[in-house]
Design a protein around this motif. Structure first.
Motif, mmCIF file in Angstrom:
data_model
loop_
_atom_site.group_PDB
_atom_site.id
_atom_site.type_symbol
_atom_site.label_atom_id
_atom_site.label_comp_id
_atom_site.label_asym_id
_atom_site.label_seq_id
_atom_site.Cartn_x
_atom_site.Cartn_y
_atom_site.Cartn_z
ATOM 1 N N LYS A 54 0.807 -1.221 0.000
ATOM 2 C CA LYS A 54 0.000 0.000 0.000
ATOM 3 C C LYS A 54 0.843 1.275 0.000
ATOM 4 O O LYS A 54 0.299 2.369 -0.051
ATOM 5 C CB LYS A 54 -0.938 0.016 1.213
ATOM 6 C CG LYS A 54 -2.000 -1.045 1.163
ATOM 7 C CD LYS A 54 -2.850 -0.917 -0.059
ATOM 8 C CE LYS A 54 -4.215 -0.445 0.275
ATOM 9 N NZ LYS A 54 -5.064 -0.264 -0.887
ATOM 10 N N LYS A 72 2.714 2.606 -2.239
ATOM 11 C CA LYS A 72 2.635 3.418 -3.452
ATOM 12 C C LYS A 72 1.293 4.135 -3.597
ATOM 13 O O LYS A 72 1.188 5.110 -4.322
ATOM 14 C CB LYS A 72 2.926 2.568 -4.679
ATOM 15 C CG LYS A 72 1.990 1.419 -4.887
ATOM 16 C CD LYS A 72 2.419 0.597 -6.076
ATOM 17 C CE LYS A 72 1.586 -0.666 -6.157
ATOM 18 N NZ LYS A 72 2.038 -1.547 -7.193
ATOM 19 N N SER A 73 0.262 3.674 -2.904
ATOM 20 C CA SER A 73 -1.051 4.316 -3.020
ATOM 21 C C SER A 73 -1.452 4.997 -1.712
ATOM 22 O O SER A 73 -2.621 5.014 -1.355
ATOM 23 C CB SER A 73 -2.099 3.274 -3.407
ATOM 24 O OG SER A 73 -2.236 2.328 -2.387
ATOM 25 N N ARG A 74 -0.486 5.577 -1.011
ATOM 26 C CA ARG A 74 -0.775 6.183 0.288
ATOM 27 C C ARG A 74 -1.360 7.587 0.163
ATOM 28 O O ARG A 74 -1.786 8.170 1.143
ATOM 29 C CB ARG A 74 0.476 6.193 1.163
ATOM 30 C CG ARG A 74 1.560 7.103 0.711
ATOM 31 C CD ARG A 74 2.762 7.008 1.639
ATOM 32 N NE ARG A 74 3.708 8.056 1.391
ATOM 33 C CZ ARG A 74 4.665 8.028 0.495
ATOM 34 N NH1 ARG A 74 4.790 6.963 -0.265
ATOM 35 N NH2 ARG A 74 5.482 9.042 0.336
ATOM 36 N N GLY A 75 -1.386 8.158 -1.036
ATOM 37 C CA GLY A 75 -1.971 9.476 -1.230
ATOM 38 C C GLY A 75 -1.094 10.578 -0.680
ATOM 39 O O GLY A 75 0.115 10.592 -0.902
ATOM 40 N N ASN A 76 -1.705 11.500 0.065
ATOM 41 C CA ASN A 76 -0.974 12.645 0.603
ATOM 42 C C ASN A 76 -0.335 12.361 1.959
ATOM 43 O O ASN A 76 0.257 13.257 2.556
ATOM 44 C CB ASN A 76 -1.917 13.851 0.751
ATOM 45 C CG ASN A 76 -2.380 14.357 -0.601
ATOM 46 O OD1 ASN A 76 -1.735 14.110 -1.604
ATOM 47 N ND2 ASN A 76 -3.510 15.039 -0.617
ATOM 48 N N THR A 77 -0.453 11.155 2.443
ATOM 49 C CA THR A 77 0.099 10.810 3.750
ATOM 50 C C THR A 77 1.623 10.822 3.697
ATOM 51 O O THR A 77 2.228 10.313 2.756
ATOM 52 C CB THR A 77 -0.368 9.407 4.183
ATOM 53 O OG1 THR A 77 -1.783 9.346 4.100
ATOM 54 C CG2 THR A 77 0.066 9.099 5.596
ATOM 55 N N HIS A 118 2.970 6.887 7.525
ATOM 56 C CA HIS A 118 2.618 5.566 6.992
ATOM 57 C C HIS A 118 3.440 4.472 7.678
ATOM 58 O O HIS A 118 2.897 3.424 8.052
ATOM 59 C CB HIS A 118 2.860 5.543 5.476
ATOM 60 C CG HIS A 118 2.592 4.220 4.852
ATOM 61 N ND1 HIS A 118 1.310 3.746 4.657
ATOM 62 C CD2 HIS A 118 3.425 3.255 4.393
ATOM 63 C CE1 HIS A 118 1.366 2.552 4.110
ATOM 64 N NE2 HIS A 118 2.645 2.237 3.930
#
Length: 96
Positions: free
Chosen positions: A47, A49-54, A59
């Motif tokens: 996950k 790579k798809s953590r967004g703005n975090t 993370h």
């Protein structure tokens, strides 16, 4: 003059695979904790790579807390199983 006393150390005679199997039979929740820890870390890395703005640090902290929580949970369940003798009652470990 020989210094050999005929005493052998069993921990050096067994290979890593048999030692792991023996330890898993003695404490069956240890492999469960290790597997859960590895699964949570693998999922967290997937996950990543798809953590967004975090932020990366947030993370990684969440992933560490989840993995540690799983291991502590497995240890807690194991404690109560051994404490109250549910292994012996349900026959999982057999008759001792």
């Amino acid at each position: 003059m020989s210094t050999d006393t005929g005493v052998s150390l069993p921990s050096y005679e067994e290979d890593q695979g048999s030692k792991l199997i023996r330890k898993a039979k003695e404490a069956p929740f240890v492999p469960v904790g290790i597997a859960g820890f590895a699964a949570i870390v693998a999922y967290g890395l997937y996950k990543l790579k798809s953590r967004g703005n975090t932020k990366m640090s947030i993370h990684l902290i969440h992933m560490r807390v989840a993995a540690q929580g799983f291991v502590v949970g497995a240890m807690t369940v194991a404690f109560f199983f051994f404490r109250y003798g549910l292994f012996h009652v349900s026959g999982i470990l057999g008759k001792t």
